[in-house]
Design a protein around this motif. Structure first.
Motif, PDB file in Angstrom:
ATOM      1  N   VAL A 310     101.444  57.634  30.413  1.00  0.00           N
ATOM      2  CA  VAL A 310     100.532  57.190  31.474  1.00  0.00           C
ATOM      3  C   VAL A 310      99.872  58.425  32.099  1.00  0.00           C
ATOM      4  N   TYR A 311     100.697  59.447  32.331  1.00  0.00           N
ATOM      5  CA  TYR A 311     100.184  60.709  32.870  1.00  0.00           C
ATOM      6  C   TYR A 311     100.604  61.866  31.969  1.00  0.00           C
ATOM      7  N   TYR A 315     104.895  63.827  37.956  1.00  0.00           N
ATOM      8  CA  TYR A 315     105.557  64.269  39.184  1.00  0.00           C
ATOM      9  C   TYR A 315     106.706  63.318  39.477  1.00  0.00           C
ATOM     10  N   THR A 317     107.447  61.686  42.066  1.00  0.00           N
ATOM     11  CA  THR A 317     107.096  60.479  42.803  1.00  0.00           C
ATOM     12  C   THR A 317     106.297  59.540  41.915  1.00  0.00           C
ATOM     13  N   PRO A 318     106.712  58.293  41.797  1.00  0.00           N
ATOM     14  CA  PRO A 318     105.939  57.359  40.985  1.00  0.00           C
ATOM     15  C   PRO A 318     104.601  57.067  41.633  1.00  0.00           C
ATOM     16  N   SER A 319     103.629  56.641  40.846  1.00  0.00           N
ATOM     17  CA  SER A 319     102.296  56.392  41.377  1.00  0.00           C
ATOM     18  C   SER A 319     102.255  55.080  42.139  1.00  0.00           C
TER      19      SER A 319
ATOM     20  N   VAL B 163      94.244  51.954  39.348  1.00  0.00           N
ATOM     21  CA  VAL B 163      94.210  52.144  37.897  1.00  0.00           C
ATOM     22  C   VAL B 163      95.222  53.207  37.462  1.00  0.00           C
ATOM     23  N   PRO B 164      96.230  52.815  36.669  1.00  0.00           N
ATOM     24  CA  PRO B 164      97.154  53.821  36.131  1.00  0.00           C
ATOM     25  C   PRO B 164      96.393  54.855  35.297  1.00  0.00           C
ATOM     26  N   GLY B 165      96.808  56.090  35.420  1.00  0.00           N
ATOM     27  CA  GLY B 165      96.154  57.157  34.662  1.00  0.00           C
ATOM     28  C   GLY B 165      95.294  58.046  35.538  1.00  0.00           C
ATOM     29  N   LEU B 166      94.863  57.520  36.688  1.00  0.00           N
ATOM     30  CA  LEU B 166      94.086  58.324  37.626  1.00  0.00           C
ATOM     31  C   LEU B 166      94.998  58.813  38.750  1.00  0.00           C
ATOM     32  N   LYS B 167      94.693  59.975  39.273  1.00  0.00           N
ATOM     33  CA  LYS B 167      95.356  60.479  40.465  1.00  0.00           C
ATOM     34  C   LYS B 167      94.320  60.570  41.579  1.00  0.00           C
ATOM     35  N   ASP B 189      95.614  65.532  34.146  1.00  0.00           N
ATOM     36  CA  ASP B 189      95.057  64.181  34.236  1.00  0.00           C
ATOM     37  C   ASP B 189      93.789  64.193  35.080  1.00  0.00           C
ATOM     38  N   PRO B 215     101.314  66.524  44.404  1.00  0.00           N
ATOM     39  CA  PRO B 215     101.800  65.213  44.818  1.00  0.00           C
ATOM     40  C   PRO B 215     103.306  65.247  45.034  1.00  0.00           C
ATOM     41  N   PRO B 263      99.838  60.125  42.719  1.00  0.00           N
ATOM     42  CA  PRO B 263     101.055  59.419  43.110  1.00  0.00           C
ATOM     43  C   PRO B 263     101.257  59.484  44.627  1.00  0.00           C
TER      44      PRO B 263
END
Lengths: 328, 370
Positions: A310-311, A315, A317-319, B163-167, B189, B215, B263
């Motif tokens: 996914v990343y 990190y 901390t989960p998103s 959206v997963p994949g973006l920070k 990313d 993060p 995150p």
């Protein structure tokens, strides 16, 4: 290997791999919608045979031909369609998102037109690094109607990027003909208007495309800017899936007839001595059968693979809140 | 330029994330961004910056000033008005081994880039099974005040949090602006780096040396016991002002800056709410499906059944941002409205208290005409 042998080998591999994929498709072993290139192979082959292995291509969801023509791993492609962990994206992308960076295949997209801009970005990167690598952007006639097409041609011309734009004009966007979608059908003329030298390649002609690409590549490697080809071709089968679609009534079988009669796979094959052609065909048949066997024997990815990749930078901390359902 | 003045024990937290002492050095948010960009471009020749007006005389509020002279027009350039394609170009640059920074002077313009951001950038790593990476930074700015109106005022970061994949990062202080930008550029990313035009006018301590604000840790910017105020981006300043107003009614507010929204560190917020029993999230966006809604939902999921607490979201009025001051003033949460809401939440109902504006805490407005 002689040029005609190389071209035939690539053409025949794509044709036979896709025919076999089409046969397997109804069994539900293939777990991803397929958009077959059958009838259009000559475009990818003519262009890619004129490239170096370290040149880079971007394409579309109808991308099997480009992937194979550029040297993408066949086992990994078939396994991907089966949804197996040995697939080129380990079961994450399927038929519409093929990738093989080792072969310079930098990805295909299911959203029309998107990779045109991505290709230009990579071309910018290569130019900045003073590399002599060339980028090719493959897309269809439908993509030429998207805003990103116009925006990217302008940028490529402005920055004189090392890129070849190849519009595979098969005359249809799903079931809608080009004449119902475009006020002026000359796509190459639109590219020319942005200041990009543009050529129409008629007749699904593999050798003409090879020659044109060879010239374009020479020009770009010696510092020249972008080049545009409108390559006319024809989709033999339905938009998605292995069948024909003439029963829908939007096109007539007579329209396809001349393209089938002038089949480029057969035409290039006929240029070879029989013994050479037969030997190539036998080699490819074995290769395709082995790829299917490889896919059959491979495993599906375990459930624990759901949250991988996914990343790229992780990190602690989960998103978001952790998923409620945990993989077994 | 003005800086928010906090009591000494609260300013100490300004360096909590990166933990680097700035000494007496104080620069603006604009200069912090410019310095981070310049330092990283000097350190890493894969980094380049482009976007509409990046190389024009105004240089994106000064954040790109001097970069073209320092690094040349191939690594610093303005673009055609083609946000869709230029976003796709950033992705292609990343695939080609560069680390692009794409700048949008208005966050509203990002709507022209959504296809490439959501369908391509966010999915490049996962959809291709980890075989490709997409390191890119998208800078954008939220506008406010002086009649900027419906299409120059939107804080749309929750779209990208979805959206997963973006920070997503929304730094508030000059310190975080520099450290988070360096972290964003070095991240593999796509990172949405969200600025607020009013924050550009803030000064604060910023070390000259290299440091990152990554993060993983929300920052407690003011301590308190009765209510937790989470302020996102510019609303962080309003929350710090509300903290001061609330002292007048005997309410002790803890203020938290999440800094990174994706995150998102909700543990720090949960620890605070478990103590205070009250949570207000003040956002630079609409409350419906917004960042505030997400923070409240995550905190609730973690704390429910463990302690008693009350929550409230504050954000834009649910309409388009008007231009005339008499209506625009009503559109945004303010320090006073946040303080009034917090007082009501803590005391269990409407208290009829709305503080008089104190000039020393007044907002720093973006001054027109421009």
């Amino acid at each position: 290997m002689l040029l005609n042998e190389r071209l035939y080998k690539s053409l025949y591999r794509i044709r036979r791999a896709e025919e076999e994929i089409g046969k397997i498709y109804p069994t539900d072993k293939i777990k991803s919608p397929v958009h077959l290139s059958i009838g259009q192979e000559a475009i990818s082959v003519g262009v890619c045979e004129a490239l170096r292995p370290d040149d880079v291509v971007f394409g579309t969801y109808r991308g099997h031909a480009m992937y194979m023509a550029k040297g993408g791993n066949l086992n990994a492609m078939v396994a991907e369609m089966y949804g197996k962990e040995t697939g080129c994206t380990s079961g994450k992308g399927g038929s519409m998102h093929l990738v093989d960076p080792d072969a310079g295949v930098m990805g295909t997209s299911a959203v029309v037109g998107t990779t045109i801009a991505n290709a230009a970005g990579t071309a910018y990167a290569l130019k900045l690094k003073k590399s002599d690598q060339v980028v090719v952007s493959f897309f269809g006639d439908g993509a030429s109607e998207e805003g990103v097409f116009a925006e990217t041609l302008n940028f490529a011309a402005l920055k004189q990027l090392p890129i070849i734009f190849v519009c595979e004009n098969n005359g249809y966007a799903i079931h809608t003909s080009q004449c119902k979608r475009q006020g002026r059908p000359e796509i190459a003329a639109r590219a020319e208007a942005y200041g990009i030298p543009s050529t129409v390649i008629e007749g699904n002609d593999c050798l003409k495309l090879y020659d044109a690409t060879t010239s374009a590549v020479e020009s770009i490697r010696s510092g020249g800017g972008p080049v545009f080809f409108e390559a006319q071709t024809y989709r033999w089968r339905e938009h998605v899936g292995p069948n024909e679609d003439f029963h829908l009534g939007f096109r007539d079988p007579a329209e396809r007839q001349p393209w089938v009669e002038n089949d480029e796979v057969a035409r290039i094959g006929a240029l070879l001595p029989d013994a050479d052609r037969v030997a190539i065909e036998a080699e490819i048949e074995a290769e395709v059968a082995a790829a299917i066997e490889f896919a059959e024997q491979s495993s599906f990815p375990p459930a624990s693979e759901l949250m991988t990749y996914v990343y790229a930078t992780e990190y602690a901390t989960p998103s978001a809140a952790a998923p409620v359902k945990k993989a077994a | 330029m003005t800086s928010i003045t906090l009591p000494p024990n609260e300013t100490q937290n300004q360096t909590a994330g990166g933990g680097v002492d700035a000494g007496d050095r104080e620069i603006s948010y604009v200069e912090a961004i410019r310095e981070a960009t310049s330092q990283e471009m000097a350190r890493d020749d894969r980094v380049l910056i482009y976007g509409l007006d990046v190389d024009d005389p105004k240089a994106i509020q000064g954040t790109t000033k001097g970069l073209v002279e320092e690094f040349g027009p191939e690594r610093v350039f303005g673009t055609p008005l083609s946000e869709d394609s230029m976003t796709g170009v950033a992705i292609g640059m990343a695939l080609g081994g560069l680390r692009p920074i794409h700048v949008h002077i208005r966050m509203d313009f990002l709507m022209l880039s959504m296809n490439q951001l959501v369908n391509v950038a966010a999915k490049t790593h996962s959809m291709f099974g980890g075989r490709l990476k997409c390191p890119m930074v998208v800078r954008s700015m939220i506008g406010k005040s002086w009649g900027q109106g419906a299409q120059h005022s939107q804080g749309l970061y929750s779209y990208f949090m979805h959206v997963p994949g973006l920070k997503v990062v929304c730094p508030t202080t000059p310190y975080d602006a520099k450290g988070a930008l360096l972290a964003a550029i070095r991240d593999d990313d796509p990172v949405m780096f969200v600025e607020h035009r009013i924050l550009h006018f803030q000064n604060g301590p910023v070390p000259e040396q290299d440091y990152v604000v990554e993060p993983g840790k929300s920052r407690i910017t003011a301590h308190g016991d009765d209510v937790t105020l989470v302020g996102i981006s510019y609303q962080q300043l309003e929350c710090l002002r509300a903290h001061q107003y609330l002292k007048d009614v005997g309410v002790s507010a803890e203020v938290i800056d999440p800094i990174w929204l994706a995150p998102l560190d909700t543990d720090t917020i949960c620890e605070s709410v478990a103590r205070t029993g009250h949570l207000i999230v003040a956002d630079n966006g609409w409350t419906n499906c917004g960042a505030a809604a997400e923070i409240v939902a995550q905190v609730t999921e973690k704390l429910q059944g463990k302690c008693e607490f009350k929550v409230q979201r504050l954000g834009f009025a649910p309409t388009s941002c008007p231009t005339t001051p008499s209506l625009e003033d009503e559109f945004y949460p303010t320090a006073q409205s946040i303080a009034a809401s917090a007082n009501d939440l803590v005391k269990g109902g409407p208290q009829g208290w709305f503080p008089e504006e104190r000039p020393e805490l007044a907002a720093v407005e973006f001054k027109g005409p421009f």
